[in-house]
Every structure is written in structure tokens, then in C-alpha cells.
Scaffold this motif. Structure first.
Motif, PDB file in Angstrom:
ATOM      1  N   LEU A 107       4.984  -2.574  -0.821  1.00  0.00           N
ATOM      2  CA  LEU A 107       4.202  -1.596  -0.052  1.00  0.00           C
ATOM      3  C   LEU A 107       2.804  -1.447  -0.632  1.00  0.00           C
ATOM      4  O   LEU A 107       1.863  -1.136   0.089  1.00  0.00           O
ATOM      5  CB  LEU A 107       4.899  -0.236  -0.040  1.00  0.00           C
ATOM      6  N   ALA A 108       2.677  -1.689  -1.926  1.00  0.00           N
ATOM      7  CA  ALA A 108       1.360  -1.603  -2.563  1.00  0.00           C
ATOM      8  C   ALA A 108       0.445  -2.686  -2.005  1.00  0.00           C
ATOM      9  O   ALA A 108      -0.729  -2.440  -1.734  1.00  0.00           O
ATOM     10  CB  ALA A 108       1.496  -1.746  -4.078  1.00  0.00           C
ATOM     11  N   ARG A 109       0.979  -3.866  -1.836  1.00  0.00           N
ATOM     12  CA  ARG A 109       0.169  -4.958  -1.305  1.00  0.00           C
ATOM     13  C   ARG A 109      -0.124  -4.765   0.183  1.00  0.00           C
ATOM     14  O   ARG A 109      -1.223  -5.023   0.652  1.00  0.00           O
ATOM     15  CB  ARG A 109       0.885  -6.298  -1.519  1.00  0.00           C
ATOM     16  N   GLU A 110       0.885  -4.306   0.921  1.00  0.00           N
ATOM     17  CA  GLU A 110       0.736  -4.210   2.377  1.00  0.00           C
ATOM     18  C   GLU A 110      -0.021  -2.964   2.834  1.00  0.00           C
ATOM     19  O   GLU A 110      -0.836  -3.030   3.744  1.00  0.00           O
ATOM     20  CB  GLU A 110       2.120  -4.251   3.030  1.00  0.00           C
ATOM     21  N   PHE A 111       0.261  -1.820   2.205  1.00  0.00           N
ATOM     22  CA  PHE A 111      -0.307  -0.555   2.683  1.00  0.00           C
ATOM     23  C   PHE A 111      -1.236   0.126   1.685  1.00  0.00           C
ATOM     24  O   PHE A 111      -1.751   1.206   1.962  1.00  0.00           O
ATOM     25  CB  PHE A 111       0.813   0.425   3.047  1.00  0.00           C
ATOM     26  N   GLY A 112      -1.417  -0.455   0.512  1.00  0.00           N
ATOM     27  CA  GLY A 112      -2.311   0.135  -0.468  1.00  0.00           C
ATOM     28  C   GLY A 112      -1.696   1.245  -1.289  1.00  0.00           C
ATOM     29  O   GLY A 112      -2.404   2.025  -1.914  1.00  0.00           O
ATOM     30  N   TYR A 113      -0.363   1.348  -1.299  1.00  0.00           N
ATOM     31  CA  TYR A 113       0.307   2.362  -2.120  1.00  0.00           C
ATOM     32  C   TYR A 113       0.234   1.972  -3.583  1.00  0.00           C
ATOM     33  O   TYR A 113      -0.043   0.831  -3.929  1.00  0.00           O
ATOM     34  CB  TYR A 113       1.778   2.497  -1.735  1.00  0.00           C
ATOM     35  N   ASP A 114       0.513   2.926  -4.456  1.00  0.00           N
ATOM     36  CA  ASP A 114       0.629   2.616  -5.875  1.00  0.00           C
ATOM     37  C   ASP A 114       1.897   1.798  -6.089  1.00  0.00           C
ATOM     38  O   ASP A 114       2.925   2.074  -5.467  1.00  0.00           O
ATOM     39  CB  ASP A 114       0.696   3.893  -6.715  1.00  0.00           C
ATOM     40  N   PRO A 115       1.873   0.803  -6.983  1.00  0.00           N
ATOM     41  CA  PRO A 115       3.043  -0.059  -7.179  1.00  0.00           C
ATOM     42  C   PRO A 115       4.122   0.610  -8.044  1.00  0.00           C
ATOM     43  O   PRO A 115       4.325   0.265  -9.204  1.00  0.00           O
ATOM     44  CB  PRO A 115       2.460  -1.292  -7.869  1.00  0.00           C
TER      45      PRO A 115
END
Length: 168
Positions: free
Chosen positions: A151-159
């Protein structure tokens, strides 16, 4: 109207459990169900106060500071609009709009509590229940989806890895 407003306050609190799972894209940001519910509750309360010409109500001690901060924020937003683009100005305006309505929502809840004493116990129970729902959903998320790196890569969330995120 009082009972209906109390029910809408309870629905507003429960709508917060949805967190960021349900959102409506709006401009460069999102509008969440809790935002819509806060807007409806505040508008209904103001309309009721105006139609009934009821000038009594809850006046919290922070009211002066709330208005001063809101006023200063408006001045800063307008002053900053000379250097910011339209998109940044609108984004800042929506954050200010959200802040003001959430501030008024706290006044509405205080007003309801001061006029309807039994709603205080109900609000406490609803807050505890909605907190337990968010925590329960968080533990389910932790078991089913412990690694949020995709989700971090796709939506910019923290990993986040092995962290309780829940609906937030």
C-alpha cells in the motif's frame, strides 16, 4: 428535533469507525462519512436554533480561542493565497472548513449534553463501543494483512509492518 439530533450525533460517532475505508474523492483530497455527518449535524443544529429563536445553549470556555484561531486562520489563508495557487488555496480552505465544523460539532454535543442529561451516558457508551470496534478491526487487519508495504508503493501510505493500523 432533540431526539433526532441525538441520534445523528450517535451516528456521527459511529461513522468515525469507518476511518479511511470509505471515502469520496473531492478535488485533491477526500471527504469521509464522518465529515458529511458532522456537516449535517451542525447545519441541523444551527437551523433549529435559528427557527426556534433559541439563543440559550452551551458556551464552552474555549469558544473565544476557537473563534480567534479560526479568524486568524482565515486571515492567514487569504494572505497566503497571493503566493499559493488555486489548488493549494482550495485545499487549505477545505482543511479550515473541516476544522470549523468539527469545532462547532463539539459545541453541538455540549449543547445536547447540557439540555439532555441522559445523552452523556449514551455518548460515553457509543465512544467506548466505537473504540472497541476500531480496535477489533485493527486486530483482524493485523492477522489478515500485517505488511502494508504494498500500500505504501501504491497509495503513498507509510510502510508499516506488523503494526495495528485498523481503519485509519
Amino acid at each position: 428535533m432533540k431526539n433526532l439530533l441525538s441520534n445523528f450525533i450517535i451516528l456521527t460517532i459511529f461513522s468515525g469507525t469507518l476511518g479511511q475505508l470509505v471515502k469520496i474523492p473531492f478535488g485533491s483530497g477526500n471527504v469521509y462519512p464522518i465529515d458529511l455527518m458532522v456537516f449535517v449535524v451542525v447545519c441541523a443544529w444551527v437551523t433549529n436554533k435559528l427557527l426556534t429563536k433559541d439563543r440559550s445553549g452551551f458556551r464552552p470556555s474555549y469558544l473565544v480561542f476557537f473563534f480567534l484561531f479560526s479568524f486568524w486562520s482565515i486571515i492567514s489563508l487569504v494572505n497566503g493565497s497571493r503566493e499559493a495557487g488555486l489548488g493549494e488555496f482550495l485545499s487549505g480552505s477545505f482543511y479550515l472548513f473541516r476544522f470549523v465544523f468539527y469545532g462547532f460539532f463539539s459545541i453541538v454535543v455540549g449543547d445536547e449534553f447540557s439540555t439532555t442529561k441522559k445523552i452523556g451516558g449514551t455518548i460515553s457508551k457509543v465512544l467506548i463501543l466505537s473504540g472497541l470496534i476500531v480496535a477489533g478491526l485493527g486486530f483482524i487487519q493485523l492477522v489478515i494483512y500485517p505488511d502494508l508495504s504494498p500500500l505504501a508503493r501504491e497509495f503513498g501510505y507509510d510502510p508499516h509492518k506488523n503494526r495495528l493500523v485498523s481503519t485509519f
